[in-house]
Design a protein around this motif. Structure first.
Motif, PDB file in Angstrom:
ATOM      1  N   GLY A   1      12.965  -9.353  -9.132  1.00  0.00           N
ATOM      2  CA  GLY A   1      13.494  -9.145  -7.836  1.00  0.00           C
ATOM      3  C   GLY A   1      13.174  -7.672  -7.659  1.00  0.00           C
ATOM      4  O   GLY A   1      12.800  -7.302  -6.566  1.00  0.00           O
ATOM      5  N   LYS A   2      13.237  -6.855  -8.409  1.00  0.00           N
ATOM      6  CA  LYS A   2      12.833  -5.306  -8.278  1.00  0.00           C
ATOM      7  C   LYS A   2      11.813  -5.288  -7.980  1.00  0.00           C
ATOM      8  O   LYS A   2      11.213  -4.532  -7.114  1.00  0.00           O
ATOM      9  N   LEU A   3      10.681  -5.962  -8.488  1.00  0.00           N
ATOM     10  CA  LEU A   3       9.156  -5.997  -8.361  1.00  0.00           C
ATOM     11  C   LEU A   3       8.850  -6.364  -7.063  1.00  0.00           C
ATOM     12  O   LEU A   3       8.171  -5.725  -6.158  1.00  0.00           O
ATOM     13  N   ALA A   4       9.514  -7.491  -6.469  1.00  0.00           N
ATOM     14  CA  ALA A   4       9.218  -8.154  -5.288  1.00  0.00           C
ATOM     15  C   ALA A   4       9.952  -7.203  -4.215  1.00  0.00           C
ATOM     16  O   ALA A   4       9.341  -7.281  -3.046  1.00  0.00           O
ATOM     17  N   LYS A   5      10.813  -6.410  -4.267  1.00  0.00           N
ATOM     18  CA  LYS A   5      11.223  -5.575  -3.151  1.00  0.00           C
ATOM     19  C   LYS A   5      11.101  -4.069  -3.166  1.00  0.00           C
ATOM     20  O   LYS A   5      11.858  -3.353  -2.501  1.00  0.00           O
ATOM     21  N   SER A   6       9.878  -3.743  -4.134  1.00  0.00           N
ATOM     22  CA  SER A   6       9.734  -2.231  -4.281  1.00  0.00           C
ATOM     23  C   SER A   6       8.138  -2.063  -3.881  1.00  0.00           C
ATOM     24  O   SER A   6       7.357  -3.053  -4.137  1.00  0.00           O
ATOM     25  N   THR A   7       7.896  -0.817  -3.712  1.00  0.00           N
ATOM     26  CA  THR A   7       6.362  -0.385  -3.562  1.00  0.00           C
ATOM     27  C   THR A   7       5.958  -0.235  -4.802  1.00  0.00           C
ATOM     28  O   THR A   7       6.677   0.610  -5.667  1.00  0.00           O
TER      29      THR A   7
ATOM     30  N   HIS B   1      -1.898  -6.132   4.704  1.00  0.00           N
ATOM     31  CA  HIS B   1      -2.232  -7.693   5.035  1.00  0.00           C
ATOM     32  C   HIS B   1      -1.511  -8.833   4.294  1.00  0.00           C
ATOM     33  O   HIS B   1      -1.537  -9.863   4.580  1.00  0.00           O
ATOM     34  N   SER B   2      -0.946  -8.431   3.100  1.00  0.00           N
ATOM     35  CA  SER B   2      -0.243  -9.406   2.343  1.00  0.00           C
ATOM     36  C   SER B   2       0.610  -8.440   1.283  1.00  0.00           C
ATOM     37  O   SER B   2       0.193  -7.183   0.893  1.00  0.00           O
ATOM     38  N   TYR B   3       1.533  -8.991   0.992  1.00  0.00           N
ATOM     39  CA  TYR B   3       2.504  -8.316  -0.311  1.00  0.00           C
ATOM     40  C   TYR B   3       1.680  -8.594  -1.622  1.00  0.00           C
ATOM     41  O   TYR B   3       2.266  -7.797  -2.557  1.00  0.00           O
ATOM     42  N   THR B   4       0.701  -9.183  -1.610  1.00  0.00           N
ATOM     43  CA  THR B   4      -0.019  -9.391  -2.901  1.00  0.00           C
ATOM     44  C   THR B   4      -1.058  -8.499  -2.666  1.00  0.00           C
ATOM     45  O   THR B   4      -1.730  -8.345  -1.627  1.00  0.00           O
ATOM     46  N   PRO B   5      -1.967  -8.020  -3.804  1.00  0.00           N
ATOM     47  CA  PRO B   5      -3.316  -7.193  -3.614  1.00  0.00           C
ATOM     48  C   PRO B   5      -4.314  -7.866  -3.334  1.00  0.00           C
ATOM     49  O   PRO B   5      -5.335  -7.574  -3.586  1.00  0.00           O
ATOM     50  N   TYR B   6      -4.183  -9.299  -2.978  1.00  0.00           N
ATOM     51  CA  TYR B   6      -5.166 -10.042  -2.577  1.00  0.00           C
ATOM     52  C   TYR B   6      -4.801 -11.188  -1.658  1.00  0.00           C
ATOM     53  O   TYR B   6      -3.354 -11.163  -1.157  1.00  0.00           O
ATOM     54  N   GLN B   7      -5.440 -11.938  -0.898  1.00  0.00           N
ATOM     55  CA  GLN B   7      -5.235 -12.793   0.029  1.00  0.00           C
ATOM     56  C   GLN B   7      -4.862 -14.063  -0.811  1.00  0.00           C
ATOM     57  O   GLN B   7      -5.719 -14.781  -1.358  1.00  0.00           O
TER      58      GLN B   7
ATOM     59  N   GLY C   1       4.323   1.745  -7.758  1.00  0.00           N
ATOM     60  CA  GLY C   1       4.184   3.160  -8.047  1.00  0.00           C
ATOM     61  C   GLY C   1       5.786   3.740  -8.118  1.00  0.00           C
ATOM     62  O   GLY C   1       5.915   4.846  -8.443  1.00  0.00           O
ATOM     63  N   THR C   2       6.766   3.005  -7.584  1.00  0.00           N
ATOM     64  CA  THR C   2       7.920   3.826  -7.085  1.00  0.00           C
ATOM     65  C   THR C   2       8.654   3.503  -8.383  1.00  0.00           C
ATOM     66  O   THR C   2       8.328   2.804  -9.548  1.00  0.00           O
ATOM     67  N   LYS C   3       9.935   4.458  -8.581  1.00  0.00           N
ATOM     68  CA  LYS C   3      10.902   4.079  -9.887  1.00  0.00           C
ATOM     69  C   LYS C   3      11.289   2.766  -9.950  1.00  0.00           C
ATOM     70  O   LYS C   3      11.546   2.378 -11.084  1.00  0.00           O
ATOM     71  N   LYS C   4      11.809   2.170  -8.706  1.00  0.00           N
ATOM     72  CA  LYS C   4      12.354   0.776  -8.733  1.00  0.00           C
ATOM     73  C   LYS C   4      11.312  -0.155  -9.402  1.00  0.00           C
ATOM     74  O   LYS C   4      11.540  -1.065 -10.005  1.00  0.00           O
ATOM     75  N   TYR C   5       9.882  -0.091  -8.723  1.00  0.00           N
ATOM     76  CA  TYR C   5       8.961  -0.924  -9.283  1.00  0.00           C
ATOM     77  C   TYR C   5       8.678  -0.858 -10.635  1.00  0.00           C
ATOM     78  O   TYR C   5       8.768  -1.917 -11.451  1.00  0.00           O
ATOM     79  N   ILE C   6       8.666   0.546 -11.162  1.00  0.00           N
ATOM     80  CA  ILE C   6       8.527   0.480 -12.774  1.00  0.00           C
ATOM     81  C   ILE C   6       9.757   0.067 -13.520  1.00  0.00           C
ATOM     82  O   ILE C   6       9.570  -0.648 -14.438  1.00  0.00           O
ATOM     83  N   ASN C   7      10.852   0.426 -13.037  1.00  0.00           N
ATOM     84  CA  ASN C   7      12.023  -0.508 -13.597  1.00  0.00           C
ATOM     85  C   ASN C   7      12.073  -1.948 -13.675  1.00  0.00           C
ATOM     86  O   ASN C   7      12.539  -2.450 -14.716  1.00  0.00           O
ATOM     87  N   GLY C   8      11.523  -2.615 -12.533  1.00  0.00           N
ATOM     88  CA  GLY C   8      11.396  -4.076 -12.771  1.00  0.00           C
ATOM     89  C   GLY C   8      10.354  -4.529 -13.494  1.00  0.00           C
ATOM     90  O   GLY C   8      10.598  -5.389 -14.411  1.00  0.00           O
ATOM     91  N   GLY C   9       9.139  -3.820 -13.716  1.00  0.00           N
ATOM     92  CA  GLY C   9       8.261  -3.993 -14.648  1.00  0.00           C
ATOM     93  C   GLY C   9       8.633  -4.017 -15.991  1.00  0.00           C
ATOM     94  O   GLY C   9       8.507  -4.647 -16.951  1.00  0.00           O
ATOM     95  N   THR C  10       9.508  -3.034 -16.247  1.00  0.00           N
ATOM     96  CA  THR C  10      10.177  -2.764 -17.699  1.00  0.00           C
ATOM     97  C   THR C  10      10.861  -4.046 -17.903  1.00  0.00           C
ATOM     98  O   THR C  10      11.068  -4.455 -19.000  1.00  0.00           O
ATOM     99  N   LEU C  11      11.830  -4.335 -17.274  1.00  0.00           N
ATOM    100  CA  LEU C  11      12.891  -5.389 -17.236  1.00  0.00           C
ATOM    101  C   LEU C  11      11.973  -6.815 -17.508  1.00  0.00           C
ATOM    102  O   LEU C  11      12.388  -7.434 -18.675  1.00  0.00           O
ATOM    103  N   ILE C  12      11.037  -6.857 -16.816  1.00  0.00           N
ATOM    104  CA  ILE C  12      10.053  -8.121 -17.062  1.00  0.00           C
ATOM    105  C   ILE C  12       9.402  -7.926 -18.320  1.00  0.00           C
ATOM    106  O   ILE C  12       9.470  -9.019 -19.452  1.00  0.00           O
TER     107      ILE C  12
ATOM    108  N   SER D   1       0.766  -1.318  -0.038  1.00  0.00           N
ATOM    109  CA  SER D   1       0.054  -0.185  -0.044  1.00  0.00           C
ATOM    110  C   SER D   1       0.748   1.293   0.034  1.00  0.00           C
ATOM    111  O   SER D   1       1.861   1.367   0.539  1.00  0.00           O
ATOM    112  N   ASP D   2       0.522   2.271  -0.801  1.00  0.00           N
ATOM    113  CA  ASP D   2       1.225   3.374  -0.650  1.00  0.00           C
ATOM    114  C   ASP D   2       0.757   4.605   0.527  1.00  0.00           C
ATOM    115  O   ASP D   2       1.183   5.376   0.864  1.00  0.00           O
ATOM    116  N   ASN D   3      -0.261   4.056   1.209  1.00  0.00           N
ATOM    117  CA  ASN D   3      -0.759   4.858   2.219  1.00  0.00           C
ATOM    118  C   ASN D   3      -0.273   4.109   3.538  1.00  0.00           C
ATOM    119  O   ASN D   3      -0.740   3.070   3.704  1.00  0.00           O
TER     120      ASN D   3
END
Length: 348
Positions: free
Chosen positions: A139-145, A10-16, A147-158, A2-4
């Motif tokens: 790895g970048k996706l899993a270790k970042s929040t 409750h989970s690192y995934t957006p669902y249980q 919306g962040t730059k690191k998260y976007i970079n991870g998605g780009t590599l994927i 969560s960004d808030n």
């Protein structure tokens, strides 16, 4: 995630995460792993299909971690581990196809447009690049929040890795189709070659299906923050993961277990099919006597002849006919029992 900061996580995934399905798929992959290992020992085909065993190990471990993570969805180490391993499995499965194609090319060298070993090396290296990009992105996706730059970079590599893998698979299928067409045109299309070609078409289609799913997911993931329910349907619903990632790869392993290449292609890479489409001979194999530097600079030997300089299949009378049957006729086998029987028959 969560960004808030005031919203409880409750989970690192957006669902249980589901607690049952990871166990089901881990068991299915484990059964496939054992079956494939048994067949590799039986046909002594480890050199060709080792990547299937390795991919099963990686993929199974990923789902085992996913099962544990489902009970502790706030464990970051488990979340990272299962994400990377589940992402990493399919590219390794794809690498198994390259070795199978290489053995098919050695079996019908007269219809091969390029040196089998060079083709396999190129595909494997490209597959390794896909694997590296996939691992780094996951790895970048899993270790970042989100919306962040690191998260976007991870998605780009994927996304880049998935596009590259899709291109590789299309090139791979085109090469299989070319060999299939040449064999059919020359009336050298016995059942074993047909089975191998259809198997490669099918497994490649499953890999491509997974690539499309993951590509859509990647583009959705790194262009949304997943906050306030704005994330795409694929990211928000877990069933997509099982329908388009887990299930295709389980079908992939099932297909290769039902039609194990060790049943249809010779273990000896020097054994090739003669132009009559029935007789098999022991040739010298593909030989490249050029200096190492030249083989690196011109891996396909375009400088001389794309199919090698010797063309040993044009002088079949020079090479020994295999007396233990023919894979083309379904009368030969890679099992040690078959070789022992042949040895006893020769001794008598």
């Amino acid at each position: 995630m969560s960004d808030n900061p005031t919203t409880p996580l409750h989970s690192y995934t957006p669902y249980q995460p589901n607690k049952v399905l990871p166990i089901v798929f881990a068991v299915l992959i484990a059964l496939s792993l054992l079956t494939h290992a048994f067949q590799n020992f039986r046909y002594r085909f480890w050199r060709v299909t080792f990547f299937v065993f390795y991919a099963n190990m990686v993929f199974m471990t990923g789902w085992i971690l996913r099962a544990v993570f489902s009970h502790t969805p706030l464990n970051l180490a488990l979340y990272i581990g299962q994400t990377i391993l589940i992402y990493a499995g399919p590219p390794i499965f794809a690498a198994a196809e390259y070795n199978i194609l290489g053995r098919l090319m050695q079996y019908v060298p007269m219809h091969t447009p390029l040196h089998p070993d060079r083709v396999v090396i190129v595909f494997v290296y490209l597959g390794a690049l896909v694997e590296a990009l996939t691992g780094a992105g996951a790895g970048k996706l899993a270790k970042s929040t989100p919306g962040t730059k690191k998260y976007i970079n991870g998605g780009t590599l994927i996304a880049i890795s998935l596009v590259l893998q899709g291109v590789i698979e299309c090139a791979f299928v085109s090469l299989v189709a070319l060999i299939h067409y040449r064999c059919a045109r020359a009336q050298m299309l016995p059942r074993n070659i047909t089975v191998i070609c259809i198997t490669l078409y099918g497994t490649s289609a499953l890999v491509l299906l997974r690539c499309v799913f993951r590509a859509i997911e990647a583009f959705t993931t790194y262009t949304h923050s997943c906050s306030g329910g704005s994330c795409g349907s694929i990211v928000m619903n877990e069933w997509y993961l099982y329908a388009f990632e887990a299930a295709p790869m389980v079908l992939y392993t099932l297909w290769l277990n039902l039609f194990h290449p060790g049943r249809f292609l010779p273990r000896n890479y020097k054994r090739y099919l003669d132009i009559d489409g029935r007789t098999e001979r022991i040739g010298p194999g593909w030989i490249d006597e050029r200096p190492m530097l030249l083989t690196v600079a011109d891996p396909f030997n375009w400088q001389n002849d794309a199919r090698g300089g010797q063309k040993y299949w044009t002088s079949p009378e020079k090479y020994t006919v295999c007396e233990d049957g023919s894979f083309a006729l379904g009368s030969a086998s890679n099992t040690s029992a078959a070789e022992k029987k042949q040895y006893v028959r020769r001794a008598v």
